[in-house]
Design a protein around this motif. Structure first.
Motif, mmCIF file in Angstrom:
data_model
loop_
_atom_site.group_PDB
_atom_site.id
_atom_site.type_symbol
_atom_site.label_atom_id
_atom_site.label_comp_id
_atom_site.label_asym_id
_atom_site.label_seq_id
_atom_site.Cartn_x
_atom_site.Cartn_y
_atom_site.Cartn_z
ATOM 1 N N ASN A 1 58.368 -47.456 -42.252
ATOM 2 C CA ASN A 1 57.429 -46.587 -41.556
ATOM 3 C C ASN A 1 58.076 -45.854 -40.394
ATOM 4 O O ASN A 1 57.910 -44.642 -40.230
ATOM 5 C CB ASN A 1 56.312 -47.476 -41.011
ATOM 6 N N ILE B 1 56.694 -36.193 -29.060
ATOM 7 C CA ILE B 1 55.245 -36.448 -29.052
ATOM 8 C C ILE B 1 54.657 -35.887 -27.756
ATOM 9 O O ILE B 1 55.214 -36.103 -26.677
ATOM 10 C CB ILE B 1 54.967 -37.967 -29.147
ATOM 11 N N SER C 1 47.112 -38.084 -36.018
ATOM 12 C CA SER C 1 47.967 -37.717 -37.133
ATOM 13 C C SER C 1 48.261 -36.228 -37.075
ATOM 14 O O SER C 1 47.357 -35.411 -37.040
ATOM 15 C CB SER C 1 47.303 -38.084 -38.460
ATOM 16 N N GLY D 1 49.811 -45.630 -39.934
ATOM 17 C CA GLY D 1 51.086 -46.335 -40.075
ATOM 18 C C GLY D 1 51.459 -47.135 -38.840
ATOM 19 O O GLY D 1 51.752 -48.334 -38.926
ATOM 20 N N LEU D 2 51.414 -46.492 -37.686
ATOM 21 C CA LEU D 2 51.877 -47.169 -36.475
ATOM 22 C C LEU D 2 50.931 -48.291 -36.031
ATOM 23 O O LEU D 2 51.373 -49.277 -35.444
ATOM 24 C CB LEU D 2 52.067 -46.160 -35.337
HETATM 25 P P1 ADP Z 1 51.161 -40.726 -39.795
HETATM 26 O O1 ADP Z 1 52.617 -40.463 -39.593
HETATM 27 O O2 ADP Z 1 50.832 -41.161 -41.171
HETATM 28 O O3 ADP Z 1 50.274 -39.620 -39.300
HETATM 29 P P2 ADP Z 1 51.566 -42.838 -37.917
HETATM 30 O O4 ADP Z 1 50.619 -43.847 -37.380
HETATM 31 O O5 ADP Z 1 52.812 -43.337 -38.532
HETATM 32 O O6 ADP Z 1 50.732 -41.962 -38.908
HETATM 33 O O7 ADP Z 1 51.922 -41.836 -36.749
HETATM 34 C C1 ADP Z 1 50.887 -41.310 -35.968
HETATM 35 C C2 ADP Z 1 51.319 -40.052 -35.290
HETATM 36 O O8 ADP Z 1 52.292 -40.326 -34.293
HETATM 37 C C3 ADP Z 1 51.985 -39.031 -36.186
HETATM 38 O O9 ADP Z 1 51.072 -38.249 -36.922
HETATM 39 C C4 ADP Z 1 52.739 -38.201 -35.149
HETATM 40 O O10 ADP Z 1 51.853 -37.326 -34.469
HETATM 41 C C5 ADP Z 1 53.203 -39.245 -34.143
HETATM 42 N N1 ADP Z 1 54.565 -39.739 -34.441
HETATM 43 C C6 ADP Z 1 54.924 -40.917 -34.989
HETATM 44 N N2 ADP Z 1 56.269 -41.046 -35.064
HETATM 45 C C7 ADP Z 1 56.787 -39.906 -34.572
HETATM 46 C C8 ADP Z 1 58.132 -39.427 -34.389
HETATM 47 N N3 ADP Z 1 59.219 -40.138 -34.722
HETATM 48 N N4 ADP Z 1 58.268 -38.186 -33.831
HETATM 49 C C9 ADP Z 1 57.195 -37.454 -33.480
HETATM 50 N N5 ADP Z 1 55.906 -37.855 -33.633
HETATM 51 C C10 ADP Z 1 55.695 -39.061 -34.165
#
Ligand code: ADP
Length: 485
Positions: A262, A300, A316, A329-330
């Protein structure tokens, strides 16, 4: 009642009793000897203090205590009364006491003081737990309402497109393909979302058990980078790794793979072509390994930073190639990391990149050697110090001793003799397999007489490495390296 009579009467009482006698214009105050265990001051010291125990009332509570006392004197109706406040003991500790007051006659005030610190702290703890549960519940309600919307939303268009495809057979081929592509993408996303939701709810309800085992960090990350190589190549993203060879963690392989996949696929998703992703890992605070996934991506925003990981604020955004996400995911990653006793945090700068950090327990470099014969044990010890110089070896004389050692410290590997008095190797392995944490622990059995039936029985318990006696240095050394690498 004289002072002596009071002391005599209260001599063996565990609670502190205080008597205040008012005589014309003056006041005498007596403390039972138990005041010393409550406050650290003896009864005589307390009696000599101006104001008695009021002189050690905690600063913040003093006004309230004074007010209560003066109300007592002026408006007393004969009923017993009590109130709570804090005092500072001689050693500086602050404790909670409950003071109960009763007048036996208008001129004799009797007070008792009891320590209620434990009651107070457990009450505040309970209240805090209640508040936390309420907070989590509100977050979950909000989360469920967001997710229910996400679950329903795509069906309007999915049904709309399928109806067009069914009812309008004359549509140009190109348009048909466009609609089918949409249906395909949306179904993939929806399946992703449902899978996340199911995993998340199974983690929440404790239905996913964590089967922790020793994992080499470098192999774990290499394997994930090869799963993701399609995406990385397509986006022309360079993948770098900076991980020591001898770094091992303890985790559930499937769950930790999910976490790292992830984080790395997020890094790829939010990074433009030509840039790179780096995964570094090293020993962190005592007993923990830190893994960091850094990217040179879009970063971000400040607004989203405070919303990431929050169940009720599902964030997202689309990836640099328009990749869609679920925003779950997170949340799942955090849940899994915390289930392993680790933590997750991140740093990010808009248009410069992000760094996601996780910690997980480090696997101890420990081998347990179970053998009843002292000289054979020392022979193995010598061999192990050559094959695995970085490993500490602890020894057990028999199966029972081995089980007790394992319950204190889970080793990376157990090497056990088969024929031992009290409990043989097979019985020991059975006992080890009964415990959740050691269900998959690598075990090597050494035996002089192993028949196919016994071999099969060991195999059913997940023991494939059986080394034959007399002492076979090469075979043992090969089995060990296979397991520990
Ligand atoms: P998803 O990626 O499926 O939307 P996640 O929970 O994995 O869901 O991530 C949530 C949000 O966090 C993402 O949509 C994005 O806005 C931000 N994000 C996560 N990882 C990164 C990264 N490495 N760089 C920039 N933004 C990120």
């Amino acid at each position: 009642m004289t002072r002596d009579e009071f002391k005599q009467l209260t001599k063996n009482l565990p609670n502190v009793v205080i008597a205040i006698r008012k005589t014309s214009g003056s006041e005498e105050i007596y403390y039972s000897t138990s005041i010393e265990s409550l406050t650290g001051y003896t009864d005589e010291e307390m009696e000599a203090k101006p104001g008695g125990h009021l002189s050690i009332v905690y600063e913040d509570d003093f006004q309230e205590v004074k007010k209560n006392h003066s109300e007592m004197y002026s408006k007393y109706n004969g009923a017993p009364r009590s109130f709570d406040y804090r005092i500072e003991k001689r050693n500086g500790d602050i404790i909670w006491v409950r003071e109960a007051i009763q007048f036996d006659d208008p001129d004799l005030l009797k007070q008792t003081l009891i320590d209620i610190t434990e009651f107070k702290t457990s009450n505040t703890k309970l209240q805090k737990e209640k508040d936390d549960i309420n907070e989590v519940n509100t977050a979950k309600d909000k989360f469920i309402s967001i997710v229910s919307h996400d679950l329903r939303a795509p069906f309007t268009s999915l049904l709309g497109f399928t109806e067009i495809l069914l009812n309008e057979p004359e549509l140009p081929e190109e348009e048909k393909r466009e609609y089918l592509n949409y249906i395909n993408d949306a179904s993939h996303n929806q399946l992703h979302l449902i899978n996340y939701l199911l995993d998340w709810s199974r983690l929440q309800s404790g239905k996913i058990s964590v089967e922790a085992r020793r994992i080499k960090v470098k192999s774990l990350i290499s394997q994930i980078s090869s799963y993701l190589s399609g995406t990385l190549i397509k986006k022309q993203i360079k993948f770098k790794m900076n991980i020591p060879d001898d770094l091992f963690l303890v985790a559930d392989e499937k769950l930790i793979t999910q976490v790292m996949t992830n984080l790395i696929s997020n890094a790829a998703k939010f990074t433009h072509a030509g840039k790179s992703i780096t995964v570094t890992a090293d020993r962190f605070k005592k007993g923990m390994v830190e893994v960091v996934v850094s990217d040179e991506g879009i970063g971000i925003s400040e607004e989203n930073k405070n919303r990431i990981f929050k169940l009720e604020e599902k964030v997202s955004t689309s990836g640099t190639n328009g990749e869609k996400g679920t925003g779950l995911g997170l949340t799942l990653v955090k849940e899994i990391v915390e289930k392993h006793g680790g933590e997750i945090w991140f740093y990010s700068k808009l248009n410069e990149g992000s760094e996601f950090h996780i910690t997980v327990p480090e696997a101890k470099n420990l081998i347990l050697l179970v053998e009843d014969d002292v000289s054979t044990r020392s022979l193995y010890q010598r061999l192990l110090s050559k094959i695995t110089p970085n490993f500490e070896v602890c020894e057990a004389n028999n199966g029972y001793e081995a089980i007790s050692l394992i319950s204190e410290n889970i080793p990376s590997l157990v090497i056990t003799d088969h024929s031992m008095p009290l409990m043989n190797g097979y019985q020991l392995v059975e006992a080890i397999r009964e415990r959740e944490e050691t269900k998959h622990m690598p075990i090597i059995v050494i035996s002089a007489q192993i028949n196919p039936e016994l071999k099969e029985k060991y195999s059913a318990l997940g023991v494939e490495q059986i080394v034959l006696k007399p002492f076979n240095k090469e075979a043992l050394s090969q089995s060990i390296t296979e397991i520990l690498e």
